[in-house]
Design a protein around this motif. Structure first.
Motif, PDB file in Angstrom:
ATOM      1  N   ASP B 129       1.241  -1.277   0.013  1.00  0.00           N
ATOM      2  CA  ASP B 129      -0.180  -0.338  -0.140  1.00  0.00           C
ATOM      3  C   ASP B 129       1.067   1.226   0.226  1.00  0.00           C
ATOM      4  OD1 ASP B 129      -2.124   2.203   0.621  1.00  0.00           O
ATOM      5  OD2 ASP B 129      -2.382   0.425   2.034  1.00  0.00           O
ATOM      6  N   LEU B 130       0.583   2.684  -1.209  1.00  0.00           N
ATOM      7  CA  LEU B 130       1.789   2.875  -1.195  1.00  0.00           C
ATOM      8  C   LEU B 130       1.815   4.158  -0.140  1.00  0.00           C
ATOM      9  CD1 LEU B 130       2.709   3.183  -4.808  1.00  0.00           C
ATOM     10  CD2 LEU B 130       3.275   1.999  -3.648  1.00  0.00           C
ATOM     11  N   ASN B 131       0.113   4.174   0.205  1.00  0.00           N
ATOM     12  CA  ASN B 131      -0.510   4.923   1.590  1.00  0.00           C
ATOM     13  C   ASN B 131       0.947   4.921   2.966  1.00  0.00           C
ATOM     14  OD1 ASN B 131      -2.116   6.618   0.066  1.00  0.00           O
ATOM     15  ND2 ASN B 131      -3.880   5.198  -0.080  1.00  0.00           N
ATOM     16  N   GLN B 132       1.590   3.785   2.954  1.00  0.00           N
ATOM     17  CA  GLN B 132       1.746   4.262   3.690  1.00  0.00           C
ATOM     18  C   GLN B 132       3.591   4.108   3.190  1.00  0.00           C
ATOM     19  OE1 GLN B 132       1.974   0.020   5.838  1.00  0.00           O
ATOM     20  NE2 GLN B 132      -0.329  -0.432   5.353  1.00  0.00           N
ATOM     21  N   SER B 133       3.995   5.211   3.686  1.00  0.00           N
ATOM     22  CA  SER B 133       5.463   5.753   3.750  1.00  0.00           C
ATOM     23  C   SER B 133       6.721   4.892   4.285  1.00  0.00           C
ATOM     24  CB  SER B 133       5.723   7.320   4.441  1.00  0.00           C
ATOM     25  OG  SER B 133       4.711   8.385   3.728  1.00  0.00           O
ATOM     26  N   PRO B 134       7.645   4.901   3.446  1.00  0.00           N
ATOM     27  CA  PRO B 134       8.750   4.328   4.049  1.00  0.00           C
ATOM     28  C   PRO B 134       9.478   4.487   5.070  1.00  0.00           C
ATOM     29  CG  PRO B 134       8.854   4.307   1.264  1.00  0.00           C
ATOM     30  CD  PRO B 134       7.781   5.565   1.662  1.00  0.00           C
ATOM     31  N   THR B 135      10.049   4.526   6.008  1.00  0.00           N
ATOM     32  CA  THR B 135      10.562   4.533   6.637  1.00  0.00           C
ATOM     33  C   THR B 135      11.715   4.664   6.793  1.00  0.00           C
ATOM     34  OG1 THR B 135       9.907   3.080   8.235  1.00  0.00           O
ATOM     35  CG2 THR B 135       8.234   5.287   8.488  1.00  0.00           C
ATOM     36  N   PRO B 136      12.436   5.696   7.284  1.00  0.00           N
ATOM     37  CA  PRO B 136      14.096   5.175   7.459  1.00  0.00           C
ATOM     38  C   PRO B 136      14.671   4.841   8.607  1.00  0.00           C
ATOM     39  CG  PRO B 136      13.851   7.590   6.073  1.00  0.00           C
ATOM     40  CD  PRO B 136      12.909   6.859   6.752  1.00  0.00           C
ATOM     41  N   ILE B 137      15.377   3.675   9.130  1.00  0.00           N
ATOM     42  CA  ILE B 137      14.918   3.814  10.517  1.00  0.00           C
ATOM     43  C   ILE B 137      17.009   3.665  11.343  1.00  0.00           C
ATOM     44  CG2 ILE B 137      13.004   2.382  11.108  1.00  0.00           C
ATOM     45  CD1 ILE B 137      14.777  -0.416  10.474  1.00  0.00           C
ATOM     46  N   GLN B 138      17.464   3.939  12.204  1.00  0.00           N
ATOM     47  CA  GLN B 138      18.716   4.080  12.418  1.00  0.00           C
ATOM     48  C   GLN B 138      19.928   2.383  12.177  1.00  0.00           C
ATOM     49  OE1 GLN B 138      19.671   7.121  13.562  1.00  0.00           O
ATOM     50  NE2 GLN B 138      21.505   6.682  13.710  1.00  0.00           N
ATOM     51  N   ASN B 139      20.555   2.986  11.696  1.00  0.00           N
ATOM     52  CA  ASN B 139      20.969   1.231  11.108  1.00  0.00           C
ATOM     53  C   ASN B 139      22.452   0.797  11.827  1.00  0.00           C
ATOM     54  OD1 ASN B 139      23.647   1.907   9.436  1.00  0.00           O
ATOM     55  ND2 ASN B 139      22.094   3.381   8.567  1.00  0.00           N
ATOM     56  N   SER B 140      22.522   0.135  12.335  1.00  0.00           N
ATOM     57  CA  SER B 140      23.770  -0.432  12.494  1.00  0.00           C
ATOM     58  C   SER B 140      25.178  -1.285  11.286  1.00  0.00           C
ATOM     59  CB  SER B 140      23.350  -1.432  13.969  1.00  0.00           C
ATOM     60  OG  SER B 140      22.608  -2.186  13.646  1.00  0.00           O
ATOM     61  N   LEU B 141      24.633  -1.525  10.690  1.00  0.00           N
ATOM     62  CA  LEU B 141      25.078  -2.326   9.096  1.00  0.00           C
ATOM     63  C   LEU B 141      26.476  -0.869   9.109  1.00  0.00           C
ATOM     64  CD1 LEU B 141      22.646  -2.364   6.665  1.00  0.00           C
ATOM     65  CD2 LEU B 141      23.394  -4.487   8.539  1.00  0.00           C
ATOM     66  N   PRO B 142      27.361  -1.757   8.857  1.00  0.00           N
ATOM     67  CA  PRO B 142      28.346  -1.327   8.867  1.00  0.00           C
ATOM     68  C   PRO B 142      28.576  -0.264   7.242  1.00  0.00           C
ATOM     69  CG  PRO B 142      28.812  -3.262   7.755  1.00  0.00           C
ATOM     70  CD  PRO B 142      28.103  -2.648   8.471  1.00  0.00           C
ATOM     71  N   HIS B 143      28.940   0.338   6.973  1.00  0.00           N
ATOM     72  CA  HIS B 143      29.546   1.628   6.364  1.00  0.00           C
ATOM     73  C   HIS B 143      28.065   2.787   6.272  1.00  0.00           C
ATOM     74  CE1 HIS B 143      32.518  -1.516   4.131  1.00  0.00           C
ATOM     75  NE2 HIS B 143      31.999  -2.284   4.252  1.00  0.00           N
ATOM     76  N   ARG B 144      27.833   2.516   7.191  1.00  0.00           N
ATOM     77  CA  ARG B 144      26.709   4.053   7.522  1.00  0.00           C
ATOM     78  C   ARG B 144      25.523   3.962   6.110  1.00  0.00           C
ATOM     79  NH1 ARG B 144      27.339   7.610  11.079  1.00  0.00           N
ATOM     80  NH2 ARG B 144      29.381   7.255  12.070  1.00  0.00           N
ATOM     81  N   GLU B 145      25.191   2.590   6.107  1.00  0.00           N
ATOM     82  CA  GLU B 145      24.350   2.246   4.431  1.00  0.00           C
ATOM     83  C   GLU B 145      22.471   2.614   5.441  1.00  0.00           C
ATOM     84  OE1 GLU B 145      23.679  -1.526   3.683  1.00  0.00           O
ATOM     85  OE2 GLU B 145      24.378  -0.898   1.948  1.00  0.00           O
ATOM     86  N   THR B 146      21.758   3.019   4.748  1.00  0.00           N
ATOM     87  CA  THR B 146      20.878   4.038   4.666  1.00  0.00           C
ATOM     88  C   THR B 146      20.248   2.227   4.715  1.00  0.00           C
ATOM     89  OG1 THR B 146      21.097   4.892   3.989  1.00  0.00           O
ATOM     90  CG2 THR B 146      18.814   4.943   4.903  1.00  0.00           C
ATOM     91  N   VAL B 147      19.372   2.345   6.322  1.00  0.00           N
ATOM     92  CA  VAL B 147      18.392   1.083   5.727  1.00  0.00           C
ATOM     93  C   VAL B 147      16.922   2.095   5.806  1.00  0.00           C
ATOM     94  CG1 VAL B 147      17.152  -0.992   7.576  1.00  0.00           C
ATOM     95  CG2 VAL B 147      19.635  -0.241   7.379  1.00  0.00           C
TER      96      VAL B 147
END
Lengths: 190, 231
Positions: B129-147
């Protein structure tokens, strides 16, 4: 054989006929059903539905069969059902994003809208009455197929494609502005 | 003379039986169909993105209640075990399966010994449902990749198809109301079956591909996307 009275001969042979008829019906009723195809048909699509139109129909059906003076197989039913038409965009037919980061502008190109789905909503059936033999699910579905056949034309006449385009314009602008674009231009291919 | 008359009568009877009696073609069938269309009930806006679609011909009750069927894998116990439990002990999803089984038995559909069946052609689409926006979350992955957490993949359409060639199967005497009840009970179970057959995973891959393209246009090329299948 020549010595048998006519009535006895006819009576005996009619019994033979009845036996044959009985055997025929047993054979027919025991014949195997056609093979049921259950193969999976899974595929990737990309369809954006932006407008739905709901129509309500009241359907009455009366069936009866007569064989000379004998009436049999009487069926009568009255029910209502909702029919749904869904319109939107088949993005697998081509959509494009052209970003212009310098002006914080995104141009979105969408294919022309089209009807994506027509469906009789089975769970919306409201049966008022049924009399005689039940209609049967195959007859019911054939009836609903007939009812949905002309619905696409009606929905287009009533402007479902314009609705889909207008709603897509609003939605797509909002969607990409949410992602950080300050200006979004939506263009529809014709 | 008697022989000839008898033979003629008999021949007539045989011809009648062979050519006329078993065939109902001479019978007169009358059918009246009347339909009144309310022009329009509602126009609804939506923003459903379907990313996978499948058409299945599900045979009730056999595809639903087979040994090692989809419910066994989903619930970890067989439908036979579920059917013996009281409804209060069951989760809503399990309860639905048991209610479908009981309805089927009450209407002559016996998955173990019966021969009554209906073929239900299902068109199912899944997506987001595209009415629900994706949410960037704080990540703990290496290389500071956006999650980026995407909306869950759900069934976007579940349609019982009206097909022309369905007349090949034997008719089952159901009233329109009984058919509606069957479909109401079948629909939640169909979701489980289709997930089991890979619809959710295919739709999840399609949704990820779509969002990657959208974010790539915005210059986000190193993002890691997460979503789940929820049906």
């Amino acid at each position: 054989m020549h010595d048998l009275p006519l009535w006895l001969y006819t009576w005996t042979m009619s019994r033979v006929l009845v036996a044959f008829a009985l055997a025929y019906f047993i054979f027919v009723s025991c014949s195997p059903a056609p093979p049921v195809q259950t193969a999976d048909g899974l595929r990737r699509i990309l369809q954006l539905a932006t407008a739905e139109m709901l129509c309500h129909e009241v359907v009455y059906r009366h069936d009866e069969s007569r064989w000379f003076f004998l009436t049999y197989g009487v069926r009568e039913t009255l029910f209502s059902i909702d029919l749904k038409v869904q319109a939107g965009f088949d993005l697998s037919g081509g959509w494009r994003l052209v970003p212009d980061p310098e002006h914080q502008t995104l141009r979105v190109f969408l294919p022309p809208p089209r009807v994506l789905l027509i469906d009789a909503v089975d769970t919306s059936i409201r049966e008022y009455f049924s009399a005689g033999e039940p209609l049967g699910y195959l007859r019911l579905r054939a009836l609903l197929k007939d009812r949905t056949r002309e619905l696409e034309k009606k929905a287009v006449e009533q402007g479902i494609l314009d609705q889909a385009q207008a709603k897509a314009q609003i939605f797509v602008e909002g969607f990409f502005k949410n992602l950080g674009w300050s200006r979004v231009q939506v263009e529809f291919k014709t | 003379m008697k022989f000839f008359v008898g033979t003629a009568v008999l021949t007539g009877l045989i011809l009648f039986a062979v050519f006329l009696w078993p065939k109902p073609d001479l019978a007169v069938h009358e059918q009246t169909v009347s339909a009144a269309t309310t022009r329009l009930k509602a126009v609804l806006g939506s923003a459903k993105l379907s990313t996978a679609q499948g058409i299945w011909h599900l045979v009730f009750p056999f595809d639903f209640f087979s040994s090692d069927g989809p419910f066994d894998r989903t619930f970890g116990k067989s439908w036979q075990v579920l059917a013996t439990q009281s409804l209060k002990q069951l989760t809503p999803a399990e309860r639905n399966v048991v209610e479908l089984y009981r309805w089927g038995r009450a209407h002559g559909f016996d998955p173990e010994h019966g021969r009554r069946f209906v073929v239900i052609p299902v068109l199912a689409r899944a997506g987001v449902d595209l009415n629900q926006s994706p949410t960037p979350i704080q990540n703990s992955l290496p290389h500071r990749e956006t999650v980026i957490k995407l909306p869950p993949v759900r069934l976007t359409d579940l349609i019982i198809l009206e097909e022309e060639n369905s007349q090949a199967f034997p008719e089952v005497p159901l009233t329109p109301a009984q058919w509606r009840t069957l479909i109401e009970l079948v629909q939640p179970c169909v979701g489980l079956i289709l997930k089991d057959r890979g619809l959710g995973e295919e739709a999840r891959e399609g949704a990820l591909k779509f969002y990657r393209a959208v974010y790539a246009a915005a210059g986000v090329k190193e993002a890691h996307f997460e979503t789940s299948v929820d049906f």
